[in-house]
Design an enzyme around this catalytic site. Structure first.
Site, PDB file in Angstrom:
ATOM      1  N   LYS A 214       0.842  -1.203   0.000  1.00  0.00           N
ATOM      2  CA  LYS A 214       0.000   0.000   0.000  1.00  0.00           C
ATOM      3  C   LYS A 214       0.879   1.256   0.000  1.00  0.00           C
ATOM      4  O   LYS A 214       0.705   2.158  -0.792  1.00  0.00           O
ATOM      5  CB  LYS A 214      -0.911  -0.032   1.234  1.00  0.00           C
ATOM      6  N   GLU A 220      10.458  -4.581   4.718  1.00  0.00           N
ATOM      7  CA  GLU A 220      10.556  -5.981   4.287  1.00  0.00           C
ATOM      8  C   GLU A 220      10.267  -6.104   2.790  1.00  0.00           C
ATOM      9  O   GLU A 220      10.998  -6.754   2.037  1.00  0.00           O
ATOM     10  CB  GLU A 220       9.545  -6.854   5.046  1.00  0.00           C
ATOM     11  N   GLY A 275      -4.833  -2.068   5.126  1.00  0.00           N
ATOM     12  CA  GLY A 275      -4.060  -3.212   4.637  1.00  0.00           C
ATOM     13  C   GLY A 275      -4.744  -4.544   4.916  1.00  0.00           C
ATOM     14  O   GLY A 275      -4.850  -5.406   4.047  1.00  0.00           O
ATOM     15  N   ARG A 276      -5.249  -4.708   6.138  1.00  0.00           N
ATOM     16  CA  ARG A 276      -5.851  -6.001   6.511  1.00  0.00           C
ATOM     17  C   ARG A 276      -7.254  -6.178   5.940  1.00  0.00           C
ATOM     18  O   ARG A 276      -7.887  -7.207   6.157  1.00  0.00           O
ATOM     19  CB  ARG A 276      -5.849  -6.153   8.033  1.00  0.00           C
ATOM     20  N   GLU A 361      -4.763  -6.850  14.697  1.00  0.00           N
ATOM     21  CA  GLU A 361      -4.283  -5.515  14.323  1.00  0.00           C
ATOM     22  C   GLU A 361      -5.451  -4.522  14.418  1.00  0.00           C
ATOM     23  O   GLU A 361      -5.260  -3.334  14.655  1.00  0.00           O
ATOM     24  CB  GLU A 361      -3.680  -5.515  12.914  1.00  0.00           C
ATOM     25  N   HIS A 392      -5.038 -33.461  17.329  1.00  0.00           N
ATOM     26  CA  HIS A 392      -3.933 -34.299  17.808  1.00  0.00           C
ATOM     27  C   HIS A 392      -2.788 -33.447  18.330  1.00  0.00           C
ATOM     28  O   HIS A 392      -1.644 -33.888  18.385  1.00  0.00           O
ATOM     29  CB  HIS A 392      -3.465 -35.218  16.678  1.00  0.00           C
ATOM     30  N   LYS A 512       9.358  -0.770  14.311  1.00  0.00           N
ATOM     31  CA  LYS A 512       9.909  -0.424  12.996  1.00  0.00           C
ATOM     32  C   LYS A 512      10.981   0.655  13.138  1.00  0.00           C
ATOM     33  O   LYS A 512      12.064   0.559  12.563  1.00  0.00           O
ATOM     34  CB  LYS A 512       8.802   0.158  12.101  1.00  0.00           C
TER      35      LYS A 512
HETATM   36  O1  F6P Z   1       2.098  -4.136   9.961  1.00  0.00           O
HETATM   37  C1  F6P Z   1       1.724  -2.838   9.667  1.00  0.00           C
HETATM   38  C2  F6P Z   1       1.217  -2.698   8.266  1.00  0.00           C
HETATM   39  O2  F6P Z   1       1.049  -1.338   8.017  1.00  0.00           O
HETATM   40  C3  F6P Z   1      -0.068  -3.465   8.013  1.00  0.00           C
HETATM   41  O3  F6P Z   1      -1.193  -2.824   8.458  1.00  0.00           O
HETATM   42  C4  F6P Z   1      -0.016  -3.631   6.549  1.00  0.00           C
HETATM   43  O4  F6P Z   1      -0.912  -4.604   6.115  1.00  0.00           O
HETATM   44  C5  F6P Z   1       1.433  -4.021   6.370  1.00  0.00           C
HETATM   45  O5  F6P Z   1       2.124  -3.222   7.308  1.00  0.00           O
HETATM   46  C6  F6P Z   1       1.995  -3.834   4.997  1.00  0.00           C
HETATM   47  O6  F6P Z   1       1.955  -2.502   4.580  1.00  0.00           O
HETATM   48  P1  F6P Z   1       2.157  -2.108   3.083  1.00  0.00           P
HETATM   49  O7  F6P Z   1       1.089  -2.724   2.265  1.00  0.00           O
HETATM   50  O8  F6P Z   1       2.109  -0.616   3.057  1.00  0.00           O
HETATM   51  O9  F6P Z   1       3.518  -2.607   2.638  1.00  0.00           O
END
Ligand code: F6P
Length: 547
Positions: A214, A220, A275-276, A361, A392, A512
């Site tokens: 987003k 990452e 995002g979620r 979240e 199990h 972060k």
């Molecule tokens: O973990 C925080 C967060 O902002 C989530 O809400 C989101 O889904 C994720 O990081 C990834 O964010 P982006 O789509 O901006 O890379």
């Protein structure tokens, strides 16, 4: 100076329904499901709700008709109806980020009107869907060729959090409907192993990377995206190859361009999609590539059907409202700390992981909309594994441990893979587990089986352990959309009652920021003294071992 959008509400604990629930809980918390069923043998035919092909049995809960009445009253007194309308209207109910919360617009049919900042967003949503569909058709048919003229056979989605969990879950859930001559992989972790293993057997000439983010700034994802670029260029040799092998899903056109992806190959979405809550936006591009545009639209239709149900059905028959209220009942009155989600369908193996972000979240918050520390428990911990595997492993604790763990059992009447009597065996376990949890086995029953006295206590099942059972006909794109929307709106219901902002996620920020600071300190062999003694020593130890 920006003005505070803080909301003033009557504190939850001062609502008369809350107080009534507190004393009602005092009265009924020791009642056993064995008694409740004995007194009211038909409660299993009554305490249920069915809508949009989802049957919810909530009779195996530690509730009476009075509990439901009071929970529904709580929803009314909390202004849930108005909160729902505010969301659908596009009000900026995510107050800390001053954003509308409009994942429901992502599945609104053409012709519906939802206005944000004076603009109807539905046409934009459909324009992106059409763009995704055209692109998906070209990839799936082989018309789109890689840089060296080969067709794309592999798709690697790079993203994390909502830009990963939804796509992975949906891909796994809908594998039955996927194009089987294509390979789909998902890279999320900044651990290089994730990328290395996901690409180990892939031919760069046949591989498309979807960079899903987003913000297009997430550490990452950007790290993995740059690694992917190097990996592709090593084989393909030429910067021009990027256009054929990389597309982006993002709200940030500027960063996408900087990365070198042509915005013609960018699929956009908007700041009003959390995002979620984004698996049905362009973030679902990998899903559409896997199952095709038609199935993706069926998925959206499923989401939309549940949206309509949530918006227009009286609370007493409203599936997400009922599930949300029952979750509050255990979380706030029985002090249950967790909820187990137990899908009896192998295709839903990533559903609990997906729900973890959606629920935790969203509702892992301790401050109300008016900025006060809450005086009650909010979001429970969600966890789970597909049945029967969990049986199990951790079900022992659910049956005989000291913790109360409300469970959601999810099953389907029809299997997508009929093999002998596998499916009846699977479903027999759903029914058996909910029955065993609710009714248990008394000492008398255990003794009557000839168990020696000393062993009896070990073999007693106390029972009185609550569960929802959700039964659907078949796992299809539509039913998956309904199921996900059901949980989305259950989360909404709970957040509205707890008076929290379910749509921000400030809690992920601090880690972060600190990680960014520490990255620099990991360079070179010098020990660090910038932190507390624990962190300093750990960093020094790491550096020594790393060499
Ligand atoms: O973990 C925080 C967060 O902002 C989530 O809400 C989101 O889904 C994720 O990081 C990834 O964010 P982006 O789509 O901006 O890379």
């Amino acid at each position: 100076m920006s003005t505070s959008p803080a909301v003033t509400q009557t504190p939850l604990t001062e609502l008369s329904a809350w107080k009534a629930l507190t004393s009602h809980h005092e009265k009924i918390h020791t009642r056993h499901l064995r008694e409740l069923f004995a007194e009211d043998p038909s409660r299993g035919t009554r305490l249920k709700a069915e809508a949009e092909g989802i049957y919810l049995d909530y009779s195996k809960h530690r509730i009476t008709d009075e509990t439901i009445k009071l929970l529904l009253q709580l929803a009314e007194e909390s202004g849930l109806k108005e909160r729902i309308e505010a969301m659908f209207r596009g009000d900026k109910i995510n107050i800390t980020e001053k954003r509308a919360v409009l994942h429901v617009a992502l599945r609104a049919p053409k012709g519906e009107k939802i206005v944000v900042d004076g603009q109807d967003v539905v046409p934009e949503v459909h324009a992106v869907l059409d763009h995704m569909s055209a692109f998906s058709e070209r990839i799936r048919s082989g018309e789109w060729k890689g840089h060296t003229g080969k067709r794309i056979k592999n798709v690697v989605n790079i993203g994390i959090g909502g830009s990963d969990l939804g796509p992975v879950m949906a891909y796994e859930a809908l594998k039955h409907y996927s194009q089987r001559d294509m390979t789909f992989r998902f890279v999320s972790n900044v651990d290089g192993t994730d990328f290395a293993e996901a690409t180990i057997d892939l031919d760069a000439e046949e591989t498309l990377f979807i960079i899903s983010s987003k913000t297009f700034t997430t550490l990452e994802t950007m790290t993995n995206a740059h690694t992917a670029r190097e990996w592709a260029l090593k084989k393909l040799g030429d910067d021009k190859a990027i256009a054929k092998h990389f597309v982006a899903v993002s709200t940030n056109a500027e960063e996408v361009t900087k990365f070198g992806i042509d915005t013609a190959n960018m699929f956009g979405f908007w700041d009003w999609v959390g995002g979620r809550y984004s698996m049905d936006s362009a973030i679902g591009l990998s899903t559409m590539l896997a199952v095709g545009p038609e199935n993706f639209r069926k998925l959206l239709a499923g989401f939309h059907a549940m949206d309509e149900h949530f918006r227009s059905t009286p609370f007493a028959q409203n599936l997400p409202v009922l599930m949300g209220l029952l979750s509050i009942w255990y979380n706030d009155f029985f002090d249950a700390q967790t909820v187990a989600v137990l899908p009896y369908d192998q295709y839903l193996k990533r559903f609990p992981a997906y729900l973890q972000q959606l629920t935790m979240e969203s509702n892992g918050k301790h401050v109300t909309l008016s900025g006060e520390h809450v005086k009650y428990e909010t979001g429970p911990i969600f966890w789970g594994e597909p049945g029967t595997n969990g049986q199990h492993s951790f079900y022992q604790l659910i049956h005989q441990g000291t913790k109360l763990i409300p469970c959601d059992f999810i099953g389907f009447a029809k299997t997508l893979n009929p093999l002998g009597n596998h499916h009846d065996l699977l479903m027999a376990n759903v029914f058996a587990q909910t029955e065993a949890l609710a009714f248990g086995k008394t000492a008398e029953e255990v003794k009557a089986e000839g168990t020696p006295d000393w062993l009896v206590p070990h073999r007693v099942f106390e029972g009185n352990r609550p569960s929802n059972t959700l039964l659907l006909e078949e796992l299809t794109p539509e039913s998956l959309g309904k199921l996900v929307a059901l949980y989305e709106h259950s989360v909404f219901t709970q957040g509205a009652i707890w008076q929290i902002d379910s749509f921000d996620q400030w809690g992920v920020e601090l880690g972060k920021v600190l990680a960014k600071r520490i990255i620099g300190e990991l360079e070179g062999p010098k020990p660090t003294d910038k932190h507390d003694s624990s962190t300093n020593t750990l960093i020094t130890h790491y550096k020594k071992q790393r060499g």
